[in-house]
Design a protein around this motif. Structure first.
Motif, mmCIF file in Angstrom:
data_model
loop_
_atom_site.group_PDB
_atom_site.id
_atom_site.type_symbol
_atom_site.label_atom_id
_atom_site.label_comp_id
_atom_site.label_asym_id
_atom_site.label_seq_id
_atom_site.Cartn_x
_atom_site.Cartn_y
_atom_site.Cartn_z
ATOM 1 N N UNK A 37 0.851 -1.184 0.000
ATOM 2 C CA UNK A 37 0.000 0.000 0.000
ATOM 3 C C UNK A 37 0.896 1.247 0.000
ATOM 4 N N UNK A 38 0.667 2.188 -0.924
ATOM 5 C CA UNK A 38 1.575 3.340 -1.000
ATOM 6 C C UNK A 38 1.439 4.334 0.145
ATOM 7 N N UNK A 39 0.278 4.370 0.823
ATOM 8 C CA UNK A 39 0.074 5.377 1.863
ATOM 9 C C UNK A 39 1.116 5.339 2.970
ATOM 10 N N UNK A 40 1.303 4.213 3.656
ATOM 11 C CA UNK A 40 2.319 4.163 4.708
ATOM 12 C C UNK A 40 3.730 4.417 4.189
ATOM 13 N N UNK A 41 4.031 3.992 2.947
ATOM 14 C CA UNK A 41 5.363 4.238 2.386
ATOM 15 C C UNK A 41 5.599 5.737 2.220
ATOM 16 N N UNK A 42 4.584 6.446 1.758
ATOM 17 C CA UNK A 42 4.722 7.905 1.600
ATOM 18 C C UNK A 42 4.912 8.585 2.954
ATOM 19 N N UNK A 43 4.173 8.115 3.959
ATOM 20 C CA UNK A 43 4.314 8.699 5.294
ATOM 21 C C UNK A 43 5.715 8.471 5.851
ATOM 22 N N UNK A 44 6.247 7.277 5.624
ATOM 23 C CA UNK A 44 7.586 6.970 6.128
ATOM 24 C C UNK A 44 8.640 7.827 5.430
ATOM 25 N N UNK A 45 8.496 7.998 4.108
ATOM 26 C CA UNK A 45 9.448 8.842 3.382
ATOM 27 C C UNK A 45 9.347 10.300 3.835
ATOM 28 N N UNK A 46 8.139 10.785 4.062
ATOM 29 C CA UNK A 46 7.980 12.164 4.512
ATOM 30 C C UNK A 46 8.692 12.392 5.839
ATOM 31 N N UNK A 47 8.742 11.359 6.658
ATOM 32 C CA UNK A 47 9.398 11.463 7.966
ATOM 33 C C UNK A 47 10.919 11.405 7.840
ATOM 34 N N UNK A 48 11.422 10.500 7.013
ATOM 35 C CA UNK A 48 12.865 10.268 6.947
ATOM 36 C C UNK A 48 13.549 10.972 5.763
ATOM 37 N N UNK A 49 12.863 11.079 4.645
ATOM 38 C CA UNK A 49 13.454 11.647 3.420
ATOM 39 C C UNK A 49 12.412 12.533 2.738
ATOM 40 N N UNK A 50 12.195 13.749 3.242
ATOM 41 C CA UNK A 50 11.101 14.582 2.725
ATOM 42 C C UNK A 50 11.235 14.995 1.267
ATOM 43 N N UNK A 51 12.422 14.908 0.693
ATOM 44 C CA UNK A 51 12.606 15.293 -0.710
ATOM 45 C C UNK A 51 12.526 14.114 -1.671
ATOM 46 N N UNK A 52 12.099 12.944 -1.171
ATOM 47 C CA UNK A 52 11.925 11.766 -2.006
ATOM 48 C C UNK A 52 10.447 11.404 -2.099
ATOM 49 N N UNK A 53 10.083 10.777 -3.223
ATOM 50 C CA UNK A 53 8.735 10.254 -3.424
ATOM 51 C C UNK A 53 8.812 8.762 -3.676
#
Length: 296
Positions: A37-53
């Motif tokens: 599911x992409x939702x939790x992956x996006x949340x994790x990236x926003x926390x650790x790597x905000x400039x990545x998608x």
């Protein structure tokens, strides 16, 4: 009027005593991939790597990966052996999204992304070498922490087979940069690849992403000088080929894996690399001598 070109970026510093590139003397590696599911992956990236998608694959799903490495390096003072596990989301720099090709997971896994913008956004790295932990943190902004390993892996010096088993346990770094092992388990991985046909995957260089303490995004490519072996596990009959058990506490590594991977989520692929042997010490044989005991 043509807008001015942006100023070139400076390179990150290379602190003493490190030198780059870092050369591997031998590498043995297994990775396992899951579409999620992409939702939790996006949340994790926003926390650790905000400039990545998070990259999107079949049905818009994100891709997460766990990979184990055993590698040897030769230094002026001798040799060193390191083991580590990386937990990553496959991602790209948000500002570069218009350069990416549209790929299926299988195409990505076989190296079709020649931009190499699709890379591993490391969320957790567990490593058993204090020097390598420091190097990963200072050079590549890796979220690297101590742990230790008990493994079984394919080897020419053991029974034939293509099964990998990795058990990762907790550790701390003690006085004089020594690794202090704990019996507490973090996670277990099994990949039973026996009898499957592998596909040569030209996926290197692999881009590894990190975000440093100042919030700057780093990209570090890793060259591997032979193709990987990729195993397609998407078919239902292969759903039991890999197993993941997470024992880590509910924060950090354990929390983030559970947030992205529901229990029983089947893996879609696995990939391996093993350095070829460079020498072989052969079986001895007896010699006839005038003084020695005769051999029958």
């Amino acid at each position: 009027m043509t807008p001015p070109l942006p100023l070139p970026l400076s390179l990150p510093p290379v602190p003493e005593p490190f030198q780059l590139p870092f050369h591997y003397g031998a590498l043995h590696q297994v990775g396992i991939d899951w579409l999620v599911d992409p939702g939790p992956a996006r949340e994790l990236l926003a926390k650790h790597h905000p400039d990545l998608s998070a990259a999107a694959f079949e049905d818009g799903r994100a891709l997460v990966s766990l990979n184990y490495q055993l590698y040897f390096a030769q230094y002026p003072f001798g040799g060193g052996i390191t083991q580590e596990i990386e937990f990553s989301v496959i991602a790209f720099p948000t500002d570069e999204g218009d350069r990416l090709p549209r790929l299926t997971y299988a195409q990505y896994a076989q190296g079709w992304d020649q931009t190499k913008l699709l890379g591993i956004a490391r969320v957790h790295v567990v490593c058993d070498n204090p020097f390598a932990i420091r190097a990963g943190q200072e050079l590549y902004a890796e979220p690297k922490h101590p742990g230790w390993f008990e493994v079984g892996l394919p080897s020419l010096n053991g029974p034939a087979g293509e099964t990998w088993t990795v058990r990762c346990r907790a550790a701390t770094i003690g006085p004089d940069d020594t690794l202090e092992k704990s019996p507490d388990p973090l996670l277990d991985i099994t990949a039973e690849l026996d009898g499957l046909t592998a596909v040569a995957a030209n996926s290197a260089p692999i881009t590894g992403y990190g975000t440093d303490a100042e919030g700057r995004l780093l990209a570090g490519p890793m060259n591997v000088y032979q193709p990987y072996r990729w195993y397609d596990l998407a078919a239902p009959e292969h759903s039991g080929r890999t197993r993941l058990a997470v024992h880590a506490p509910g924060d950090g590594l354990g929390h983030d894996i559970r947030a992205l991977l529901a229990d029983g989520t089947p893996a879609v692929g696995a990939w391996t690399y093993q350095s070829p042997p460079v020498a072989a010490h052969n079986r001895p044989y007896y010699l006839r001598t005038s003084t020695g005991t005769s051999v029958t």
